[in-house]
Write a protein that holds these residues in place. Structure first.
Motif, short mmCIF file in Angstrom:
data_model
loop_
_atom_site.label_atom_id
_atom_site.label_comp_id
_atom_site.label_asym_id
_atom_site.label_seq_id
_atom_site.Cartn_x
_atom_site.Cartn_y
_atom_site.Cartn_z
N ARG A 136 6.18 53.10 1.98
CA ARG A 136 7.62 53.03 1.95
C ARG A 136 8.21 53.76 0.75
NH1 ARG A 136 8.69 46.66 3.50
NH2 ARG A 136 8.14 46.82 5.72
N ALA A 137 9.44 54.20 0.92
CA ALA A 137 10.16 54.86 -0.17
C ALA A 137 10.16 53.96 -1.39
CB ALA A 137 11.58 55.17 0.26
N GLY A 138 9.85 54.54 -2.56
CA GLY A 138 9.83 53.79 -3.81
C GLY A 138 8.49 53.21 -4.18
N GLU A 139 7.51 53.27 -3.26
CA GLU A 139 6.19 52.74 -3.56
C GLU A 139 5.35 53.80 -4.27
OE1 GLU A 139 5.35 49.30 -0.28
OE2 GLU A 139 4.79 51.34 0.27
N GLY A 140 4.56 53.34 -5.22
CA GLY A 140 3.68 54.24 -5.96
C GLY A 140 2.41 54.54 -5.20
N VAL A 141 1.88 55.75 -5.43
CA VAL A 141 0.65 56.20 -4.77
C VAL A 141 -0.23 56.90 -5.80
CG1 VAL A 141 -0.35 57.61 -2.94
CG2 VAL A 141 1.89 56.54 -2.60
N ILE A 142 -1.46 56.44 -5.93
CA ILE A 142 -2.44 57.11 -6.78
C ILE A 142 -3.40 57.87 -5.90
CG2 ILE A 142 -4.37 56.79 -8.38
CD1 ILE A 142 -2.92 54.40 -9.54
N ALA A 143 -3.46 59.18 -6.07
CA ALA A 143 -4.39 60.03 -5.34
C ALA A 143 -5.65 60.18 -6.17
CB ALA A 143 -3.75 61.40 -5.07
N ALA A 144 -6.73 59.54 -5.74
CA ALA A 144 -7.97 59.46 -6.53
C ALA A 144 -8.81 60.71 -6.31
CB ALA A 144 -8.75 58.21 -6.15
#
Length: 441
Positions: A347-355
Motif C-alpha cells: 500500500r501507498a506509504g508502506e516501506g519496502v526493503i529490497a534485499a
C-alpha cells in the motif's frame, strides 16, 4: 563505491517519524502463490531485521528460507517500525527499477524508519526524478568508465605504495587499517580535493553515521552534523581559492562553479552532494576489499588461482561482488501508490526493503548461487543496484577492486589469514565488514 543511493547498496539512513496508520500488516501474506494482502493484522510477530545471526562472512540461513517460503514478508526494523522485506532476485530488481517505489518519500514525516541517522531531504539519496536526474547529471561525467580508466594508473600506483608500507609492518598486519581503508579514502579525496590531513577526521565521522544502535542516535546526529559542517567549510575554502584564470582542480570545485555560475543546484544540495560522495566513496569499497580478501583466503586455493591467472581478476571481482553482501538489510523505498508485487499488495506509504544480498544468492537467477565460481560468466548481480539509482561510482569501484587484487596477488602470493575466519570481529553497522583483518604476508 559511490552510490547515489546512500551507503552503497544498503538501506539509507532516513527521516525519523512515526509509521502511518496503514504501516501494520501480516508478517508474510505471500508463500507459494497466496492471495494478495488485505493489510489486516495477524498474531504472528514479525522477524527483526537485522537477523540475530547476522554480521558474519556467511549469510544468515534465514535469507534462503525466506526466498523459498516467504519471499515478500513483514519485518521489524531496528527503530521498531514494520516494513516489507523483498528477498528474491526478480522482485528486488522490480522494486529498484520501479519509480513507484520512492526515495523521496523515505524522508517524509510519518514514513517508517529503518536506520538511526537522519539524512537531509536535499540529499540526492532522498530524491526522485526530476530532481534526482538534475543532480545526478552534474556528477555522472566524473565517474564515467573512460575517466576511471584514465585514473587506473594512479590508483595502481597508490595501491603499490600502500603494499610497500604494508610489507614494512610487523606481522601479522591488519590489512584493513593499512590497505583496505587507505586506498579508497585516497582515491575519493583525490577526486574531491580533500586535504590529506583531514582524512582521519572525516573517516571517524563517516564510520559513526552508519551505526545501527538506536541508543547512539544523539552521537550519530552530532557526528552527521560535524561532517556536514566540515564539507560546508571545505566548499567555502575552495570557493575563496577559485579564480577566473584557474580551472577547477577537482570535482568539488567543478560543482562549486556549477552552483555559482549556472545556479543548477542549491548550496544545501552542493554540500549534501559532497558529503554523500565523500562518505559512500570510501566506506563501501573498504569493506568490500576486506570481504573479498577473507573469501579468497578462507580457501587458499582461490587466492593461488588469481596469483597464477591475473587475467581472471575482472570476472572474479564480479563474482565476489555477487557472493559477498554489503549489508544486513537492503535498499530502502516507500511505495508512492498501491503496488501489486508478486501477488502481494503493497500500500501507498508502506516501506519496502529490497534485499540485494539475498537477491544475489537466488537460485532462480544464478546456478549454484552459494558456490563461489571465479569464472562465472552469466552474472546479473545487483551489487550496484538497479534503475535510476544504480551506483554512480560503479566504474570507480570496479577499478579499485581489480587493482587491489592485481597488486596484492602479485606482491604477496603467499598471503594468508592470521586468524581463523570465525574469530574475526564484524562491525555492527549498516555497511558489513570486519573491524580488523590480520594477515601474514
Amino acid at each position: 563505491m559511490v552510490s547515489d543511493g546512500g551507503p552503497g547498496t544498503v538501506s539509507t539512513p532516513h527521516h525519523s517519524g512515526e509509521p502511518g496508520p496503514d504501516a501494520a500488516g501480516p508478517r508474510c501474506p505471500y508463500a507459494g502463490g497466496a492471495p494478495a494482502s488485505t493489510g489486516s493484522d495477524t498474531a504472528d510477530e514479525p522477524r527483526s531485521l537485522p537477523f540475530p545471526d547476522a554480521f558474519g562472512l556467511d549469510p544468515s540461513p534465514t535469507w534462503a528460507a525466506l526466498r523459498a517460503d516467504e519471499p515478500i514478508c513483514r519485518v521489524r526494523t531496528l527503530t521498531g517500525d514494520e516494513v516489507w522485506l523483498v528477498t528474491r532476485h526478480a522482485d528486488v530488481r522490480a522494486v529498484l527499477g520501479d519509480l513507484r517505489f520512492s526515495r523521496a518519500l523515505t524522508v517524509r514525516p510519518g514514513a517508517p524508519r529503518t536506520a538511526v541517522a537522519t539524512p537531509r531531504a536535499q540529499a540526492m539519496t532522498a530524491m526522485d526524478p526530476p530532481d534526482h536526474t538534475r543532480l545526478r547529471r552534474l556528477v555522472t561525467k566524473a565517474f564515467t568508465h573512460r575517466r576511471m580508466q584514465r585514473m587506473r594508473p594512479w590508483i595502481t600506483a597508490t595501491a603499490e605504495a600502500l603494499a610497500d608500507r604494508l610489507a614494512e609492518q610487523p606481522q601479522p598486519v591488519d590489512v584493513r587499517a593499512h590497505f583496505a581503508l587507505p586506498l579508497p579514502i585516497a582515491v575519493i579525496c583525490e577526486l574531491l580535493g580533500v586535504p590529506v590531513d583531514d582524512r582521519p577526521l572525516f573517516q571517524r565521522w563517516s564510520e559513526q553515521i552508519y551505526s545501527m544502535d538506536p541508543a547512539r542516535r544523539g552521537q550519530v546526529e552530532a557526528d552527521y552534523g560535524s561532517l556536514e559542517h566540515y564539507v560546508g567549510e571545505l566548499v567555502a575554502a575552495k570557493r575563496r581559492d577559485l579564480t577566473e584564470d584557474r580551472p577547477p582542480a577537482d570535482l568539488l570545485e567543478e560543482l562549486i562553479l556549477v552552483r555559482d555560475e549556472r545556479d543548477a543546484l542549491s548550496e544545501d544540495e552542493l554540500v549534501s552532494l559532497g558529503l554523500t560522495l565523500l562518505v559512500a566513496g570510501h566506506e563501501t569499497t573498504a569493506n568490500q576489499i576486506g570481504s573479498f580478501l577473507i573469501t579468497l583466503l578462507r580457501e587458499p586455493v582461490r587466492w593461488r588461482r588469481l596469483v597464477s591467472a591475473p587475467q581472471d581478476i575482472p570476472a572474479a571481482v564480479e563474482e565476489l561482488l555477487r557472493f559477498n553482501r554489503l549489508g544486513e538489510t537492503g535498499q530502502y523505498r516507500v511505495a508512492a501508490t498501491d503496488v501489486e508485487l508478486a501477488g502481494v499488495r503493497i500500500r501507498a506509504g508502506e516501506g519496502v526493503i529490497a534485499a540485494i544480498g539475498s537477491a544475489n544468492r537466488d537460485d532462480a537467477a544464478f546456478e549454484r548461487p552459494d558456490e563461489l565460481r571465479l569464472e562465472r560468466a552469466d552474472n546479473p548481480h545487483l551489487a550496484f543496484g538497479h534503475g535510476v539509482h544504480h551506483c554512480l561510482g560503479a566504474p570507480l569501484a570496479r577499478v579499485e577492486l581489480q587493482e587491489t587484487l592485481r597488486v596484492l596477488t602479485a606482491r604477496f602470493p603467499r598471503l594468508s589469514l592470521a586468524v581463523a575466519p570465525e574469530e574475526l570481529r564484524w562491525r555492527r553497522v549498516l555497511i558489513s565488514g570486519v573491524a580488523e583483518l590480520p594477515v601474514s604476508l
